[in-house]
Design an enzyme around this catalytic site. Structure first.
Site, PDB file in Angstrom:
ATOM      1  N   SER A   1       0.621  -9.235  -0.853  1.00  0.00           N
ATOM      2  CA  SER A   1      -0.342  -8.188  -0.473  1.00  0.00           C
ATOM      3  C   SER A   1       0.454  -7.959   0.885  1.00  0.00           C
ATOM      4  O   SER A   1       0.839  -6.098   0.867  1.00  0.00           O
ATOM      5  CB  SER A   1      -1.680  -7.436  -0.787  1.00  0.00           C
TER       6      SER A   1
ATOM      7  N   LYS B   1       1.222  -1.272  -0.102  1.00  0.00           N
ATOM      8  CA  LYS B   1       0.296  -0.256   0.209  1.00  0.00           C
ATOM      9  C   LYS B   1       1.074   1.291   0.105  1.00  0.00           C
ATOM     10  O   LYS B   1       0.456   2.172  -0.165  1.00  0.00           O
ATOM     11  CB  LYS B   1      -0.735   0.171   1.077  1.00  0.00           C
TER      12      LYS B   1
END
Length: 406
Positions: A300, A51
């Site tokens: 992720s 992110k």
């Protein structure tokens, strides 16, 4: 619009904040699936997740005036840390609204980067609504975690790195929450190779993108229920939805219990701690239905609290039959406990915990209950031990609700 020029600009910008996450070839998952499987370990980023890419790139494109208004966002944790870290580098204030269910490690890490954290709502969508309200009231600049083409462009830089290392990649598996990562990765991947297959992966209890694609429009779920907190989104992004619709070849959904098994696999075979949302693509590898392909699984993130780690390990071991609990009834007379122990030892079981209840029955011929938690090599060995106890007349009953190792 997400263009090749913007992806290249973003790739250059994020070099200032990302750690190199070189592809890791997985012999284990390759052997299981019949493909050549590579992991893209974004859990190794400084903030523990991909992110930071989208957050930093978005903030870098803002005017100084917009940055100085202060930044605000909503996040289940990983985007929060990305914004907080990027805001710190730019020397501006950041407020992050997080669901009350956010793991403590994500809350504390976000605070450690200097951001103010507000806990609100049970899921991301509720936190986001509140953050937008605060942004309007206080005149702050809102940084959306996924429904923003600039943020998605930053996330898509992952695809550029994959192609540089593995130009002949056939499949890329991408986790989906709101859709920002998948929109960015799939769009750039199709630009670089229109024949590549990009597969989105969602938790079955929060499959909002699958529902939206089936309906042909952005669709909200009535509820979300999944241990994959980072992808527990009720409504996907309207701005990124067209990119998903155009560039994603299929959506695979994964049940929560599959994540616990793969958590164990990642620790034992790759020495990686991966959060539940990051495990989605790993759990989907064996669902592709292809063989002989080069497959990249995007991991992720790795922001998971220790209590959850402990729970995931225990559940994974139980699902694999490597830890199990049985109850047996014994006559209330000396030496019976030793006899049971001898049976288990002869079958190479290892007792982890033993509960002895002498008052379960007034019948002294079956008056003592033993609840035994033990280790085995797997399901076959577990059944061998249970059958062995049965042959000795102990009538073992497997216990599901008891026997936690805590």
């Amino acid at each position: 619009m997400m263009t090749l020029e913007k992806f290249e600009e973003a790739a250059e910008a994020v070099k200032k904040v990302v750690n190199p996450t070189k592809l890791v070839y997985s012999e284990y998952f390759s052997a299981q699936s019949g493909n050549k499987v590579y992991l893209k370990p974004e859990n190794m980023q400084y903030t523990g997740a991909y992110k930071v890419r989208g957050a930093y790139y978005k903030i870098s494109t803002l005017s100084e005036e917009d940055r100085n208004k202060g930044l605000i966002t909503a996040s289940a944790g990983n985007h929060a840390q990305g914004v907080a870290y990027a805001a710190k580098l730019f020397g501006v204030k950041a407020i992050v609204v997080m669901p009350t269910t956010t793991p403590l490690i994500k809350v504390n890490r976000t605070k450690s980067y200097g951001a103010e954290v507000i806990l609100y709502g049970d899921i991301y969508d509720e936190a986001c609504t509140y953050a937008l309200k605060l942004a309007e009231e206080d005149g702050m600049t809102f940084i959306h975690p996924f429904d923003d083409e600039v943020v998605a462009t930053g996330q898509g830089t992952i695809a550029m790195e994959i192609f540089k290392e593995l130009p002949t990649v056939d499949y890329i598996l991408v986790p989906i929450g709101g859709g920002g990562l998948c929109a960015g990765v799939s769009t750039l991947a199709k630009m670089l190779n229109p024949k590549i297959k990009v597969i989105g992966v969602e938790p079955a209890g929060a499959a909002c993108m699958k529902a939206s694609l089936e309906a042909g429009k952005v669709t909200s779920l009535n509820k979300v229920e999944t241990i994959a907190d980072g992808t527990a989104v009720r409504t996907p992004g309207a701005n990124v939805f067209p990119y998903i619709k155009e560039n994603v070849d299929d959506i695979i959904t994964v049940e929560d219990e599959e994540l616990t098994l793969n958590f164990l696999d990642m620790i034992e075979n790759h020495k990686m701690v991966v959060e539940n949302s990051g495990l989605l693509t790993v759990a989907a590898i064996n669902k592709l239905g292809v063989q002989g392909k080069k497959v990249v699984s995007i991991i992720s993130g790795g922001n998971i609290d220790i209590i959850t780690v402990s729970s995931m390990v225990q559940h994974g071991l139980r699902q694999r039959g490597r830890i199990f609990t049985v109850s047996v009834l014994l006559p209330d007379r000396p030496g019976e406990l030793a006899r049971v122990s001898e049976v288990i030892a002869a079958l190479k079981g290892n007792v982890v915990r033993l509960e002895h209840n002498q008052f379960v029955n007034i019948n002294r011929n079956a008056a003592v209950e033993l609840i035994i938690t033990m280790e085995a090599y797997g399901m076959e060995h577990k059944q061998e031990i249970i059958d062995g106890l049965g042959k000795k007349g102990y009538k073992p009953r497997e216990v599901k609700a008891k026997g936690s190792l805590n």
